[in-house]
Design a protein around this motif. Structure first.
Motif, PDB file in Angstrom:
ATOM      1  N   ASP A 104      42.358  41.355  28.176  1.00  0.00           N
ATOM      2  CA  ASP A 104      40.988  41.193  27.318  1.00  0.00           C
ATOM      3  C   ASP A 104      40.257  41.920  28.271  1.00  0.00           C
ATOM      4  N   PRO A 105      39.505  42.787  27.842  1.00  0.00           N
ATOM      5  CA  PRO A 105      38.300  43.609  28.629  1.00  0.00           C
ATOM      6  C   PRO A 105      37.218  42.609  28.918  1.00  0.00           C
ATOM      7  N   PHE A 106      36.978  41.523  28.087  1.00  0.00           N
ATOM      8  CA  PHE A 106      35.711  40.762  28.379  1.00  0.00           C
ATOM      9  C   PHE A 106      34.560  41.627  28.465  1.00  0.00           C
ATOM     10  N   HIS A 107      34.349  42.630  27.412  1.00  0.00           N
ATOM     11  CA  HIS A 107      33.426  43.557  27.658  1.00  0.00           C
ATOM     12  C   HIS A 107      32.308  43.072  26.659  1.00  0.00           C
ATOM     13  N   LEU A 108      32.203  42.033  26.273  1.00  0.00           N
ATOM     14  CA  LEU A 108      31.202  41.694  25.227  1.00  0.00           C
ATOM     15  C   LEU A 108      29.974  40.721  25.829  1.00  0.00           C
ATOM     16  N   SER A 109      30.042  40.454  27.120  1.00  0.00           N
ATOM     17  CA  SER A 109      29.117  39.678  27.978  1.00  0.00           C
ATOM     18  C   SER A 109      27.781  40.481  28.038  1.00  0.00           C
ATOM     19  N   ARG A 110      26.641  39.647  27.661  1.00  0.00           N
ATOM     20  CA  ARG A 110      25.478  40.177  27.763  1.00  0.00           C
ATOM     21  C   ARG A 110      24.992  40.534  29.183  1.00  0.00           C
ATOM     22  N   ILE A 111      25.589  39.822  30.206  1.00  0.00           N
ATOM     23  CA  ILE A 111      25.305  39.877  31.602  1.00  0.00           C
ATOM     24  C   ILE A 111      26.686  40.266  32.143  1.00  0.00           C
ATOM     25  N   PRO A 112      26.851  41.557  32.271  1.00  0.00           N
ATOM     26  CA  PRO A 112      28.526  41.775  32.903  1.00  0.00           C
ATOM     27  C   PRO A 112      28.721  41.193  34.052  1.00  0.00           C
ATOM     28  N   SER A 113      27.564  41.424  35.036  1.00  0.00           N
ATOM     29  CA  SER A 113      27.726  40.755  36.510  1.00  0.00           C
ATOM     30  C   SER A 113      28.019  39.272  36.437  1.00  0.00           C
ATOM     31  N   LEU A 114      27.911  38.584  35.463  1.00  0.00           N
ATOM     32  CA  LEU A 114      27.987  37.218  35.646  1.00  0.00           C
ATOM     33  C   LEU A 114      29.356  36.985  34.529  1.00  0.00           C
ATOM     34  N   ASN A 115      29.465  37.562  33.392  1.00  0.00           N
ATOM     35  CA  ASN A 115      30.305  37.167  32.427  1.00  0.00           C
ATOM     36  C   ASN A 115      31.066  35.802  32.231  1.00  0.00           C
ATOM     37  N   GLY A 129      49.023  23.997  33.067  1.00  0.00           N
ATOM     38  CA  GLY A 129      50.327  24.563  33.384  1.00  0.00           C
ATOM     39  C   GLY A 129      50.337  25.241  34.830  1.00  0.00           C
ATOM     40  N   SER A 130      51.452  25.716  34.955  1.00  0.00           N
ATOM     41  CA  SER A 130      51.584  26.537  36.370  1.00  0.00           C
ATOM     42  C   SER A 130      52.255  27.661  36.289  1.00  0.00           C
ATOM     43  N   ALA A 131      52.420  28.460  35.278  1.00  0.00           N
ATOM     44  CA  ALA A 131      53.091  29.724  35.313  1.00  0.00           C
ATOM     45  C   ALA A 131      52.158  30.689  35.970  1.00  0.00           C
ATOM     46  N   ARG A 132      52.781  31.707  36.684  1.00  0.00           N
ATOM     47  CA  ARG A 132      52.058  32.784  37.019  1.00  0.00           C
ATOM     48  C   ARG A 132      51.287  33.623  35.980  1.00  0.00           C
ATOM     49  N   THR A 133      50.216  33.892  36.461  1.00  0.00           N
ATOM     50  CA  THR A 133      49.253  34.401  35.254  1.00  0.00           C
ATOM     51  C   THR A 133      48.605  35.438  35.902  1.00  0.00           C
ATOM     52  N   ILE A 134      48.699  36.533  35.128  1.00  0.00           N
ATOM     53  CA  ILE A 134      48.314  37.922  35.527  1.00  0.00           C
ATOM     54  C   ILE A 134      47.152  38.342  34.675  1.00  0.00           C
ATOM     55  N   TRP A 135      46.116  38.498  35.101  1.00  0.00           N
ATOM     56  CA  TRP A 135      44.720  38.748  34.287  1.00  0.00           C
ATOM     57  C   TRP A 135      44.737  40.588  34.087  1.00  0.00           C
ATOM     58  N   ILE A 136      44.835  40.937  33.020  1.00  0.00           N
ATOM     59  CA  ILE A 136      44.684  42.461  32.909  1.00  0.00           C
ATOM     60  C   ILE A 136      43.337  42.683  32.122  1.00  0.00           C
ATOM     61  N   GLU A 137      42.180  42.995  32.694  1.00  0.00           N
ATOM     62  CA  GLU A 137      40.900  43.280  32.288  1.00  0.00           C
ATOM     63  C   GLU A 137      40.718  44.528  31.677  1.00  0.00           C
ATOM     64  N   SER A 138      41.221  44.845  30.709  1.00  0.00           N
ATOM     65  CA  SER A 138      41.013  46.079  29.840  1.00  0.00           C
ATOM     66  C   SER A 138      41.563  45.961  28.517  1.00  0.00           C
ATOM     67  N   PHE A 139      41.304  47.096  27.837  1.00  0.00           N
ATOM     68  CA  PHE A 139      41.592  47.034  26.300  1.00  0.00           C
ATOM     69  C   PHE A 139      43.330  47.259  26.160  1.00  0.00           C
ATOM     70  N   SER A 140      43.724  46.592  25.252  1.00  0.00           N
ATOM     71  CA  SER A 140      45.396  46.495  25.360  1.00  0.00           C
ATOM     72  C   SER A 140      45.794  47.860  25.316  1.00  0.00           C
ATOM     73  N   GLN A 141      44.940  49.260  24.466  1.00  0.00           N
ATOM     74  CA  GLN A 141      45.612  50.230  24.533  1.00  0.00           C
ATOM     75  C   GLN A 141      45.546  50.979  25.826  1.00  0.00           C
ATOM     76  N   ASP A 142      45.174  50.579  26.794  1.00  0.00           N
ATOM     77  CA  ASP A 142      44.966  51.186  27.925  1.00  0.00           C
ATOM     78  C   ASP A 142      46.084  50.116  28.929  1.00  0.00           C
TER      79      ASP A 142
END
Ligand SMILES: C[S@@+](CC[C@H](N)C(=O)[O-])C[C@H]1O[C@@H](n2cnc3c(N)ncnc32)[C@H](O)[C@@H]1O
Length: 236
Positions: A104-115, A129-142
């Motif tokens: 998820d790019p989380f691009h809709l925040s009004r104050i991106p620095s706080l998001n 849960g406890s599974a390894r979690t990998i955050w990919i902060e971008s659009f799915s197409q990227d």
């Protein structure tokens, strides 16, 4: 001068009631404030601060269905995380030694620095849960660039425009493992539900997997409220 007596408030009230007039109803100030407060509390800062629970964008039975499929999935990819309610369900249900990729790019925040949407999602997911979690902060197409891993369970709930849903499907479905499953949210009509016939995921599902299907190697295996699950057809 005749002896005039002012009617009491009680009497005026009962006269008004007898004449059966319908008066303008002014909403009570506190009811209006309550609605404003409820609206304000929807801001993700309150989920991040732990003031309220995360707001899911799906029903309880959808949540349960996602968790049921996640139980047997070692590698899960979710496209579209928002406040993290569905991601938390996936992480809670999946094997502890699995890997959960959240895109998820989380691009809709009004104050991106706080998001606060991103912060709330991290808090919510980390608490389940406890599974390894990998955050990919971008659009799915990227995020697809350089992707190599087989996926056991793919949840598509990002950009809801029909072409975007199809792009996610084309980009990501080739990585779904032989027995893997893909789920699409907001993809079907159901009684009392919010999707309408012009929803992008719904239009894509109808074109892709219903008669005549554009992707005949795949079949719908389950439908729960607005969720549609598909897997590869077994070869005879
Ligand atoms: C409907 S919400 C996801 C709801 C979440 N799955 C849940 O049930 O709690 C859609 C999310 O998709 C994200 N999004 C929009 N376009 C996207 C894209 N191209 N790739 C990944 N995420 C995207 C938005 O930022 C938003 O947070």
């Amino acid at each position: 001068m005749p002896d005039f007596k002012y009617p009491s408030q009680q009497e005026l009230f009962s006269r008004a009631m007898k004449s059966q007039i319908q008066f303008v109803e002014v909403p009570k100030i506190h009811a209006r404030n309550r609605a404003r407060l409820a609206r304000m509390l929807r801001h993700p800062v309150f989920a991040w601060a732990g003031v309220r629970a995360p707001i899911a964008q799906h029903t309880l039975v959808e949540h349960q269905a996602l968790m049921r499929h996640a139980r047997v999935a070692s590698t899960i990819v979710e496209i579209g995380v928002a406040e993290g309610a569905s991601a938390a369900g996936l992480r809670e249900a999946m094997p502890g030694d699995g890997a959960l990729y959240l895109i998820d790019p989380f691009h809709l925040s009004r104050i991106p620095s706080l998001n606060f949407l991103k912060r709330a999602a991290r808090r919510v997911v980390n608490s389940a849960g406890s599974a390894r979690t990998i955050w990919i902060e971008s659009f799915s197409q990227d995020a697809i660039a350089g992707w190599k891993l087989p996926i056991d369970f793919l949840l598509i709930d990002g950009d809801h425009r029909e072409q975007a849903v199809e792009r996610d499907w084309v980009d990501w479905s080739r990585f779904i493992a032989e027995d893997g499953i893909a789920a699409f949210h907001d993809a079907r009509l159901f009684p009392g539900g919010w999707p309408t016939a012009d929803y992008g995921p719904l239009r894509f599902i109808n074109r892709a997997f219903r008669e005549p299907p554009n992707y005949p190697a795949w079949a719908i295996v389950e439908e729960v409220d607005s969720l549609v699950f598909v897997s590869r057809r077994k070869r005879a």
